[in-house]
Write a protein that holds these residues in place. Structure first.
Motif, PDB file in Angstrom:
ATOM      1  N   SER A  96      60.452 -31.330 -53.997  1.00  0.00           N
ATOM      2  CA  SER A  96      59.655 -30.097 -54.036  1.00  0.00           C
ATOM      3  C   SER A  96      60.339 -29.050 -53.186  1.00  0.00           C
ATOM      4  N   LYS A  97      60.122 -27.795 -53.540  1.00  0.00           N
ATOM      5  CA  LYS A  97      60.653 -26.688 -52.738  1.00  0.00           C
ATOM      6  C   LYS A  97      59.475 -25.945 -52.119  1.00  0.00           C
ATOM      7  N   VAL A  98      59.496 -25.841 -50.799  1.00  0.00           N
ATOM      8  CA  VAL A  98      58.451 -25.158 -50.042  1.00  0.00           C
ATOM      9  C   VAL A  98      59.091 -24.023 -49.270  1.00  0.00           C
ATOM     10  N   ARG A  99      58.529 -22.843 -49.398  1.00  0.00           N
ATOM     11  CA  ARG A  99      59.005 -21.694 -48.617  1.00  0.00           C
ATOM     12  C   ARG A  99      57.998 -21.433 -47.501  1.00  0.00           C
ATOM     13  N   VAL A 100      58.490 -21.433 -46.280  1.00  0.00           N
ATOM     14  CA  VAL A 100      57.664 -21.142 -45.113  1.00  0.00           C
ATOM     15  C   VAL A 100      57.948 -19.699 -44.696  1.00  0.00           C
ATOM     16  N   ASN A 101      56.927 -18.839 -44.816  1.00  0.00           N
ATOM     17  CA  ASN A 101      57.054 -17.423 -44.454  1.00  0.00           C
ATOM     18  C   ASN A 101      56.492 -17.207 -43.051  1.00  0.00           C
ATOM     19  N   TYR A 102      57.044 -16.238 -42.322  1.00  0.00           N
ATOM     20  CA  TYR A 102      56.607 -15.965 -40.958  1.00  0.00           C
ATOM     21  C   TYR A 102      57.200 -14.655 -40.464  1.00  0.00           C
ATOM     22  N   THR A 103      56.701 -14.205 -39.333  1.00  0.00           N
ATOM     23  CA  THR A 103      57.344 -13.152 -38.553  1.00  0.00           C
ATOM     24  C   THR A 103      57.686 -13.781 -37.206  1.00  0.00           C
ATOM     25  N   THR A 104      58.728 -13.279 -36.571  1.00  0.00           N
ATOM     26  CA  THR A 104      59.147 -13.861 -35.302  1.00  0.00           C
ATOM     27  C   THR A 104      58.915 -12.886 -34.158  1.00  0.00           C
ATOM     28  N   LYS A 105      58.703 -13.466 -32.991  1.00  0.00           N
ATOM     29  CA  LYS A 105      58.518 -12.680 -31.778  1.00  0.00           C
ATOM     30  C   LYS A 105      59.373 -13.334 -30.698  1.00  0.00           C
ATOM     31  N   SER A 106      60.302 -12.555 -30.131  1.00  0.00           N
ATOM     32  CA  SER A 106      61.196 -13.065 -29.105  1.00  0.00           C
ATOM     33  C   SER A 106      60.532 -12.947 -27.735  1.00  0.00           C
ATOM     34  N   ILE A 107      60.610 -14.026 -26.940  1.00  0.00           N
ATOM     35  CA  ILE A 107      59.989 -14.063 -25.620  1.00  0.00           C
ATOM     36  C   ILE A 107      61.026 -14.561 -24.617  1.00  0.00           C
ATOM     37  N   TYR A 108      61.181 -13.831 -23.517  1.00  0.00           N
ATOM     38  CA  TYR A 108      62.111 -14.220 -22.461  1.00  0.00           C
ATOM     39  C   TYR A 108      61.544 -15.415 -21.697  1.00  0.00           C
TER      40      TYR A 108
END
Length: 154
Positions: A96-108
């Motif tokens: 199966s092909k699953v696409r995981v969508n997201y936005t990223t947030k960089s944290i120090y």
């Protein structure tokens, strides 16, 4: 005099060894996504599961997991808004092909670890069924590896 000089050099070397900021040992790095499995609306263990992850430049084989109730998947850390997963439960079966969508947030985090990514607005999209029947959402952000983010229904 040589002993004093040797003692001073050894002392400086020991003192200069930093503490926790030198390396990321305590789970401060970018967290992986936790995926669990369901059959007939019940969380279950799978006899075997194999996952491939497309990281853009290449697809990485994460290998077979046996008697697994969950797996941890490292997501992409580039600017891509998604990561594609390919999932098999049988050696000669379809994937199966699953696409995981997201936005990223960089944290120090620290001087030694630098920054880590947290993933927000996490959602799954089933692009090719069999053996997976459907996806069910879990927690829609990834800050650590404790909570389930996605359920694969077989």
């Amino acid at each position: 005099m040589k002993r004093l000089l040797s003692f001073l050099i050894l002392s400086l070397m020991i003192i200069s060894c930093g503490g926790d900021d030198d390396i990321c040992e305590s789970g401060e790095g970018t967290p992986r996504m936790k995926i669990m499995f369901k059959k007939a609306d019940k969380v279950t263990k799978l006899d075997s599961i194999k996952v491939y992850v497309n990281y853009g430049v290449r697809t990485v084989d994460l290998g077979w997991s046996r008697n697994a109730d969950s797996i941890l998947i490292p997501l992409r850390v580039d600017d891509s808004p998604f990561t594609d997963l390919f999932v098999k439960i049988q050696r000669k079966g379809d994937s199966s092909k699953v696409r995981v969508n997201y936005t990223t947030k960089s944290i120090y985090v620290s001087p030694g670890c630098g920054a880590k990514l947290n993933y927000e607005n996490v959602s799954g999209q089933l692009l090719k069924a069999t053996p997976i029947v459907k996806l069910e959402p879990g927690q829609n952000f990834i800050e650590n590896e404790e909570k389930t983010n996605l359920y694969l229904v077989f």
